[in-house]
Design an enzyme around this catalytic site. Structure first.
Site, PDB file in Angstrom:
ATOM      1  N   ASN A  10      11.810  43.329  99.056  1.00  0.00           N
ATOM      2  CA  ASN A  10      11.786  41.881  98.831  1.00  0.00           C
ATOM      3  C   ASN A  10      12.615  41.593  97.585  1.00  0.00           C
ATOM      4  O   ASN A  10      12.171  41.833  96.467  1.00  0.00           O
ATOM      5  CB  ASN A  10      10.342  41.404  98.656  1.00  0.00           C
ATOM      6  CG  ASN A  10      10.250  39.918  98.346  1.00  0.00           C
ATOM      7  OD1 ASN A  10      11.235  39.184  98.451  1.00  0.00           O
ATOM      8  ND2 ASN A  10       9.068  39.467  97.956  1.00  0.00           N
ATOM      9  N   TRP A  11      13.821  41.101  97.793  1.00  0.00           N
ATOM     10  CA  TRP A  11      14.736  40.879  96.666  1.00  0.00           C
ATOM     11  C   TRP A  11      14.346  39.672  95.823  1.00  0.00           C
ATOM     12  O   TRP A  11      14.875  39.478  94.733  1.00  0.00           O
ATOM     13  CB  TRP A  11      16.165  40.688  97.183  1.00  0.00           C
ATOM     14  CG  TRP A  11      16.782  41.896  97.799  1.00  0.00           C
ATOM     15  CD1 TRP A  11      16.153  43.069  98.158  1.00  0.00           C
ATOM     16  CD2 TRP A  11      18.160  42.059  98.157  1.00  0.00           C
ATOM     17  NE1 TRP A  11      17.052  43.944  98.712  1.00  0.00           N
ATOM     18  CE2 TRP A  11      18.297  43.346  98.730  1.00  0.00           C
ATOM     19  CE3 TRP A  11      19.281  41.243  98.057  1.00  0.00           C
ATOM     20  CZ2 TRP A  11      19.518  43.836  99.191  1.00  0.00           C
ATOM     21  CZ3 TRP A  11      20.502  41.724  98.528  1.00  0.00           C
ATOM     22  CH2 TRP A  11      20.621  43.003  99.080  1.00  0.00           C
ATOM     23  N   HIS A  96       3.241  35.220 100.654  1.00  0.00           N
ATOM     24  CA  HIS A  96       3.374  35.888  99.358  1.00  0.00           C
ATOM     25  C   HIS A  96       2.691  35.049  98.283  1.00  0.00           C
ATOM     26  O   HIS A  96       2.721  33.819  98.319  1.00  0.00           O
ATOM     27  CB  HIS A  96       4.851  36.100  99.017  1.00  0.00           C
ATOM     28  CG  HIS A  96       5.065  37.078  97.911  1.00  0.00           C
ATOM     29  ND1 HIS A  96       4.853  36.757  96.583  1.00  0.00           N
ATOM     30  CD2 HIS A  96       5.450  38.381  97.918  1.00  0.00           C
ATOM     31  CE1 HIS A  96       5.106  37.817  95.835  1.00  0.00           C
ATOM     32  NE2 HIS A  96       5.466  38.814  96.622  1.00  0.00           N
ATOM     33  N   GLU A 168      -1.063  43.008  98.710  1.00  0.00           N
ATOM     34  CA  GLU A 168      -0.445  42.916  97.393  1.00  0.00           C
ATOM     35  C   GLU A 168      -1.429  42.300  96.404  1.00  0.00           C
ATOM     36  O   GLU A 168      -1.552  41.068  96.330  1.00  0.00           O
ATOM     37  CB  GLU A 168       0.818  42.049  97.457  1.00  0.00           C
ATOM     38  CG  GLU A 168       1.957  42.652  98.237  1.00  0.00           C
ATOM     39  CD  GLU A 168       3.293  42.039  97.836  1.00  0.00           C
ATOM     40  OE1 GLU A 168       4.228  42.810  97.575  1.00  0.00           O
ATOM     41  OE2 GLU A 168       3.386  40.805  97.763  1.00  0.00           O
ATOM     42  N   GLY A 174       4.757  42.752  89.833  1.00  0.00           N
ATOM     43  CA  GLY A 174       5.697  42.545  88.742  1.00  0.00           C
ATOM     44  C   GLY A 174       5.123  42.759  87.363  1.00  0.00           C
ATOM     45  O   GLY A 174       5.744  42.408  86.360  1.00  0.00           O
ATOM     46  N   SER A 213       4.043  46.526  92.325  1.00  0.00           N
ATOM     47  CA  SER A 213       4.662  47.485  91.400  1.00  0.00           C
ATOM     48  C   SER A 213       4.800  48.877  92.009  1.00  0.00           C
ATOM     49  O   SER A 213       4.577  49.888  91.334  1.00  0.00           O
ATOM     50  CB  SER A 213       3.886  47.535  90.075  1.00  0.00           C
ATOM     51  OG  SER A 213       3.932  46.279  89.416  1.00  0.00           O
ATOM     52  N   GLY A 235      10.843  44.785  92.556  1.00  0.00           N
ATOM     53  CA  GLY A 235      11.896  45.157  91.612  1.00  0.00           C
ATOM     54  C   GLY A 235      12.636  46.434  91.949  1.00  0.00           C
ATOM     55  O   GLY A 235      13.862  46.514  91.800  1.00  0.00           O
TER      56      GLY A 235
END
Length: 255
Positions: A10-11, A96, A168, A174, A213, A235
């Site tokens: 997921n950019w 999300h 998630e 993050g 993460s 990331g």
């Protein structure tokens, strides 16, 4: 039943034309000889054309980060399922926590998106997970069940056939924090068990990714857990070498 793992990048709001081409070139080189794991990337919708072109002759699937409920018409700024299919998109991330938080998307609204994607023949990647406060209050299972039930109660358990769930925990997105493999496995087992109350067959087939993460240092240990079927990576998906390590770890652990 053996489930084929899926690792998806997921950019988020990152990239450029040049970055998209460069990263995909790197991924194709890194993953050329890897088998036994499905791989997808979800760049910003602005770069779907560059991504589609760069992914030619690759097994890497194309995904995206959002979709609208409507197919066409006076809906300024929105993107339809048909538009996504026009670029060869297969997977679509919905639910999300960043969409839930910043765009106030409810469980019910996300369930409608799920249905629209299924009707269009696209694969929903349904993100679920609890906040830090909910985690500390012992409400993890309650929150996950509620978010899954929003889909099951409106579309039926069979809607999860061919779909993906990404657990998630919001407190791990993050932040550099990650659930331990045992913690993540416990929640994944709960999710599968919750679906199994409606259909054991669907529960055994559904792909449940972990996100929060995930990186090249912790992926291998996470994938040793029986109910973790891959990862939704933030990331670390922006670096070909790091993302490739995660994909290779999934392929090794699940085959």
């Amino acid at each position: 039943m053996a489930r084929r793992p899926l690792v998806m990048g997921n950019w988020k709001l990152n990239g450029s034309k040049a970055f998209t081409k460069e990263l995909i070139t790197g991924l194709k080189d890194e993953l050329n000889a890897v088998s036994g794991c499905d791989v997808a990337i979800a760049p910003p919708v602005m770069y779907l054309a560059e991504a589609e072109t760069a992914l030619v002759s690759s097994d890497i699937a194309l995904g995206t980060q959002n979709v609208d409920l409507n197919k066409q018409g006076a809906f300024t700024g929105d993107i339809s399922t048909e538009m996504l299919k026009d670029f060869g998109v297969k997977y679509v991330i919905i639910g999300h926590s960043e969409r839930r938080q910043y765009h106030h998307e409810s469980d019910e609204f996300i369930a409608k998106k799920f249905g629209v994607l299924k009707d269009a023949g696209l694969v929903p990647v349904l993100c679920i997970g609890e906040s830090e406060a909910e985690n500390e209050a012992g409400k993890t299972e309650e929150v996950c069940a509620r978010q899954i039930d929003a889909v099951m109660n409106t579309l039926g358990v069979e809607a999860f056939n061919g779909a993906v769930i990404a657990y998630e925990p919001i407190w791990a997105i993050g932040t550099g924090k990650s659930a331990t493999p045992a913690q993540a496995q416990a929640v994944h087992a709960f999710i599968r068990g919750h679906i199994a109350k409606q259909s054991q067959a669907v529960a055994e087939r559904v792909i449940i990714q972990y996100g929060g993460s995930v990186n090249d240092a912790n992926a291998a240990e996470l994938f040793t857990q029986p109910d973790i079927d891959g990862a939704l990576v933030g990331g670390a998906s922006l670096k070909a070498s790091a993302f490739a390590v995660i994909v290779k770890a999934a392929a090794k652990a699940k085959n």
